[in-house]
Design a protein around this motif. Structure first.
Motif, PDB file in Angstrom:
ATOM      1  N   GLU A 119       1.687   6.539  -6.982  1.00 35.09           N
ATOM      2  CA  GLU A 119       0.660   7.494  -7.405  1.00 35.09           C
ATOM      3  C   GLU A 119       1.172   8.935  -7.317  1.00 35.09           C
ATOM      4  OE1 GLU A 119      -2.720   8.921  -8.981  1.00 35.09           O
ATOM      5  OE2 GLU A 119      -2.179   6.807  -8.812  1.00 35.09           O
ATOM      6  N   GLU A 120       1.880   9.266  -6.245  1.00 33.86           N
ATOM      7  CA  GLU A 120       2.439  10.614  -6.097  1.00 33.86           C
ATOM      8  C   GLU A 120       3.470  10.895  -7.186  1.00 33.86           C
ATOM      9  OE1 GLU A 120       1.679  13.160  -4.086  1.00 33.86           O
ATOM     10  OE2 GLU A 120       0.005  11.964  -3.333  1.00 33.86           O
TER      11      GLU A 120
ATOM     12  N   GLU B 215       0.827  -1.212   0.000  1.00 35.42           N
ATOM     13  CA  GLU B 215       0.000   0.000   0.000  1.00 35.42           C
ATOM     14  C   GLU B 215       0.859   1.259   0.000  1.00 35.42           C
ATOM     15  OE1 GLU B 215      -2.635  -0.326   3.297  1.00 35.42           O
ATOM     16  OE2 GLU B 215      -3.819  -1.920   2.365  1.00 35.42           O
TER      17      GLU B 215
ATOM     18  N   ARG C 256       1.000   4.176  -2.918  1.00 35.88           N
ATOM     19  CA  ARG C 256       0.833   5.624  -2.673  1.00 35.88           C
ATOM     20  C   ARG C 256       2.013   6.409  -3.233  1.00 35.88           C
ATOM     21  NH1 ARG C 256      -0.944   3.776   2.495  1.00 35.88           N
ATOM     22  NH2 ARG C 256       1.090   4.329   3.347  1.00 35.88           N
TER      23      ARG C 256
END
Length: 81
Positions: free
Chosen positions: A31-32, A24, A28
């Motif tokens: 995605e950033e 996870e 993240r």
């Protein structure tokens, strides 16, 4: 009686899924980074559009100077100069 029924924190008895937490966190971060890459690509595209407009302006400027000189030469030749 089971160990769960005694009390205390559920974190003492539930296993911590480190692999899932790591996945996870990596998602993240991914995605950033993707959002940052899209932002940079949009900035690069904007800069390329501005550069393209400047290049076309320079081309049209050179063509207009050449045409103006040609028209000037034609006027000079027709006036007998």
């Amino acid at each position: 009686m089971s160990a769960r029924g005694v009390g205390g924190s559920r974190f003492l008895y539930d296993p911590f899924d480190a692999a899932n937490a790591r996945i996870e966190a990596n998602e993240r971060v991914h995605e950033e980074r993707w959002q940052a890459l899209e932002f940079r690509l949009k900035a690069i595209e904007g800069a390329l559009d501005r550069l393209e407009r400047r290049l076309w302006l320079a081309v049209f400027g050179v063509v207009s100077v050449i045409l103006a000189q040609g028209v000037g030469d034609l006027i000079q030749m027709s006036s007998g100069g």
